[in-house]
Design a protein around this motif. Structure first.
Motif, PDB file in Angstrom:
ATOM      1  N   ALA A 141      15.967   0.500   0.350  1.00 17.11           N
ATOM      2  CA  ALA A 141      15.053   1.089   1.585  1.00 17.11           C
ATOM      3  C   ALA A 141      13.976   2.030   1.099  1.00 17.11           C
ATOM      4  O   ALA A 141      12.736   2.071   1.610  1.00 17.11           O
ATOM      5  N   ALA A 142      14.339   2.904   0.022  1.00 17.55           N
ATOM      6  CA  ALA A 142      13.404   3.830  -0.613  1.00 17.55           C
ATOM      7  C   ALA A 142      12.176   2.901  -1.306  1.00 17.55           C
ATOM      8  O   ALA A 142      10.679   3.239  -1.010  1.00 17.55           O
ATOM      9  N   LEU A 143      12.549   1.755  -1.937  1.00 22.16           N
ATOM     10  CA  LEU A 143      11.729   0.981  -2.412  1.00 22.16           C
ATOM     11  C   LEU A 143      10.776   0.194  -1.390  1.00 22.16           C
ATOM     12  O   LEU A 143       9.495   0.141  -1.814  1.00 22.16           O
ATOM     13  N   GLU A 144      11.174  -0.275  -0.484  1.00 22.29           N
ATOM     14  CA  GLU A 144      10.663  -0.760   0.870  1.00 22.29           C
ATOM     15  C   GLU A 144       9.524   0.289   1.332  1.00 22.29           C
ATOM     16  O   GLU A 144       8.217  -0.107   1.677  1.00 22.29           O
ATOM     17  N   ARG A 145      10.084   1.480   1.518  1.00 22.28           N
ATOM     18  CA  ARG A 145       9.051   2.569   1.974  1.00 22.28           C
ATOM     19  C   ARG A 145       7.997   3.022   1.023  1.00 22.28           C
ATOM     20  O   ARG A 145       6.756   2.955   1.328  1.00 22.28           O
ATOM     21  N   ASP A 146       8.379   2.836  -0.197  1.00 22.58           N
ATOM     22  CA  ASP A 146       7.149   3.209  -1.143  1.00 22.58           C
ATOM     23  C   ASP A 146       6.187   1.923  -1.350  1.00 22.58           C
ATOM     24  O   ASP A 146       5.115   2.326  -1.313  1.00 22.58           O
ATOM     25  N   ARG A 147       6.927   0.798  -0.930  1.00 19.67           N
ATOM     26  CA  ARG A 147       5.819  -0.387  -1.037  1.00 19.67           C
ATOM     27  C   ARG A 147       5.067  -0.005   0.054  1.00 19.67           C
ATOM     28  O   ARG A 147       3.708  -0.380   0.043  1.00 19.67           O
ATOM     29  N   ASP A 148       5.481  -0.001   1.199  1.00 23.16           N
ATOM     30  CA  ASP A 148       4.615   0.202   2.615  1.00 23.16           C
ATOM     31  C   ASP A 148       3.653   1.384   2.485  1.00 23.16           C
ATOM     32  O   ASP A 148       2.364   1.019   2.951  1.00 23.16           O
ATOM     33  N   GLN A 149       4.105   2.259   1.918  1.00 16.85           N
ATOM     34  CA  GLN A 149       3.027   3.711   1.662  1.00 16.85           C
ATOM     35  C   GLN A 149       2.124   3.194   0.839  1.00 16.85           C
ATOM     36  O   GLN A 149       0.876   3.406   0.986  1.00 16.85           O
ATOM     37  N   ARG A 150       2.356   2.689  -0.241  1.00 16.56           N
ATOM     38  CA  ARG A 150       1.281   1.920  -1.408  1.00 16.56           C
ATOM     39  C   ARG A 150       0.362   1.107  -0.736  1.00 16.56           C
ATOM     40  O   ARG A 150      -0.698   1.058  -0.971  1.00 16.56           O
ATOM     41  N   ALA A 151       0.859   0.105   0.140  1.00 17.77           N
ATOM     42  CA  ALA A 151      -0.026  -0.774   0.778  1.00 17.77           C
ATOM     43  C   ALA A 151      -0.917   0.211   1.757  1.00 17.77           C
ATOM     44  O   ALA A 151      -1.888  -0.268   1.951  1.00 17.77           O
ATOM     45  N   ARG A 152      -0.303   0.860   2.658  1.00 21.85           N
ATOM     46  CA  ARG A 152      -1.256   1.947   3.404  1.00 21.85           C
ATOM     47  C   ARG A 152      -2.206   2.462   2.709  1.00 21.85           C
ATOM     48  O   ARG A 152      -3.245   2.509   3.249  1.00 21.85           O
ATOM     49  N   LEU A 153      -1.848   2.998   1.582  1.00 17.60           N
ATOM     50  CA  LEU A 153      -2.882   3.729   0.777  1.00 17.60           C
ATOM     51  C   LEU A 153      -4.069   2.994   0.265  1.00 17.60           C
ATOM     52  O   LEU A 153      -5.100   3.284   0.162  1.00 17.60           O
ATOM     53  N   ALA A 154      -3.440   1.643  -0.224  1.00 22.82           N
ATOM     54  CA  ALA A 154      -4.317   0.612  -0.378  1.00 22.82           C
ATOM     55  C   ALA A 154      -5.464   0.298   0.436  1.00 22.82           C
ATOM     56  O   ALA A 154      -6.733   0.282   0.368  1.00 22.82           O
ATOM     57  N   VAL A 155      -5.067   0.098   1.870  1.00 27.90           N
ATOM     58  CA  VAL A 155      -5.934  -0.217   3.015  1.00 27.90           C
ATOM     59  C   VAL A 155      -6.810   0.785   3.001  1.00 27.90           C
ATOM     60  O   VAL A 155      -7.944   0.910   3.397  1.00 27.90           O
ATOM     61  N   ALA A 156      -6.333   2.226   2.894  1.00 28.25           N
ATOM     62  CA  ALA A 156      -7.172   3.412   3.119  1.00 28.25           C
ATOM     63  C   ALA A 156      -8.273   3.489   2.134  1.00 28.25           C
ATOM     64  O   ALA A 156      -9.247   3.697   2.332  1.00 28.25           O
TER      65      ALA A 156
END
Length: 392
Positions: free
Chosen positions: A147-162
């Motif tokens: 779950a932490a890996l998924e959250r980290d992946r989602d956060q990285r995706a959001r940062l990449a979009v930003a």
């Protein structure tokens, strides 16, 4: 089945019920054995929804079984319940549940273990309960890790979009601000000389049209790169237009600096350019960054300085770094550093781990200086992997 885990748990409970209930037990114990058997395995259907409650129910039935003196293989359901507590509850609650099972192990061994085998029975049953608890806890830890890996992946995706949006905003700011400033300056010049020098006015109007075409080409290229879509769009032909613009207006780099300087001269900013070193030593992405930095610095000089200002551009290129200085001798308001342009330049340089400075000279004038570091491994990957060299 994946969306209905209770069905899997129901099948598990049914399997345990059938495997552990022998015909001999029914004949000897009758209805009492069947009810105890049901009480031990039926709560497993809800073991994921309420693991602690299910464990408590099964432990209570196991206690009644001990009081009734009925030994049943279905006691394995208690280990399944302990595993479920370890999987879904905290380690403190898992430890408390394990302590309850251990108490049952001691009581069961004292009552049903063969003579002289009490200690062996306790050790064997304790090992089984410990295995169930540890396995459940390990599963919970693994799920938390995933779950932490998924959250980290989602956060990285959001940062990449930003970051992509911020990069697009910088590109749009540089393209629109520069070209509009040049077009306004050219239009003013054409207006002033249209009566006395109509040929110069016509030339200025032609330069306005060319600047507009360049702006459209830059915007289409930037939007196509940010959309990461290199296929022609059958609906509106955007991809075909972007490809055509790319052929007629190549991605800006060091080779396009003379044309940039010519446009600024035509708009009224006397500008000189000096480039030292071989531009082929640096990637297209770094060249685009240098181009945007010079473009923004000269645009600020055109917009904010007094008439008659002279600007000088100096670029030095090596395989390790690119340094540039853009200076002007005009009277510059101090508010020039408060907009998005200076921040955008600083962000571009920061992407290369470089240094940036912009500010006024004590004796008058303004300077922008920057150094891009091309030696860091991650920067080489950024440059080589940049989308066609256009996303600096």
């Amino acid at each position: 089945m994946n969306g209905r885990p209770w069905m899997l748990d129901a099948l598990l409970a049914a399997a345990i019920f059938l495997v552990t209930l022998g015909p001999g037990q029914v004949l000897r114990g009758g209805l009492e054995v069947v009810l105890l058997q049901v009480g031990l395995v039926l709560p497993l259907v809800w073991r994921r929804r309420a693991p602690l409650t299910v464990f408590a129910l099964i432990a209570a039935v196991a206690g009644l079984q001990w009081l009734a003196g009925v030994q049943l293989p279905a006691d394995v359901a208690l280990l399944v319940a302990l595993y479920s507590v370890g999987t879904h509850a905290t380690w403190r609650r898992t430890l408390a549940a394990a302590a309850v099972v251990e108490a049952g192990v001691v009581l069961a061994s004292a009552r049903w273990a063969p003579e002289g085998r009490f200690l062996l029975s306790v050790v064997a049953l304790t090992a089984m309960s410990a295995a169930a608890a540890v396995t459940g806890t390990s599963m919970r830890t693994r799920r938390a890790y995933l779950a932490a890996l998924e959250r980290d992946r989602d956060q990285r995706a959001r940062l990449a979009v930003a970051e992509d949006r911020a990069r697009m905003a910088r590109d749009m700011h540089d393209i629109v601000t520069h070209n509009l400033s040049v077009m306004i300056a050219l239009a003013d010049s054409a207006h002033y000389v249209r009566a006395s020098a109509p040929d110069k006015a016509a030339a200025a109007i032609g330069q306005i049209a060319e600047t507009g075409r360049q702006a459209l080409a830059d915007m289409r290229r930037s939007l196509a790169l940010h959309a990461n879509d290199h296929e022609p769009d059958a609906a509106d032909g955007t991809g075909l237009r972007a490809a055509d613009d790319l052929r007629r207006h190549p991605t800006p780099g060091l080779a396009q600096l003379p044309a940039l300087v010519d446009r600024l001269r035509a708009a009224g900013l006397a500008t000189s350019l000096q480039v030292y070193g071989d531009a082929a030593q640096i990637p297209a992405a770094a060249q685009l960054t240098v181009y945007r930095l010079v473009q923004e610095a000269l645009t600020n000089a055109l917009k904010h300085t007094s008439p008659g200002t002279r600007a000088e551009v100096r670029v030095e290129v090596s395989s390790e770094a690119v340094t540039l200085e853009v200076t002007n001798n005009g009277t510059t308001p101090v508010t020039i550093g408060g907009g998005h342009g200076i921040k955008g330049m600083r962000d571009r340089v920061a992407a290369y781990g470089g240094t940036f400075w912009a500010g006024p000279f004590p004796a008058g004038g303004w300077q922008v200086s920057a150094r891009l570091d091309l030696t860091a491994p991650h920067q080489r990957m950024l440059q080589e992997g940049s989308r066609g060299g256009g996303a600096a």
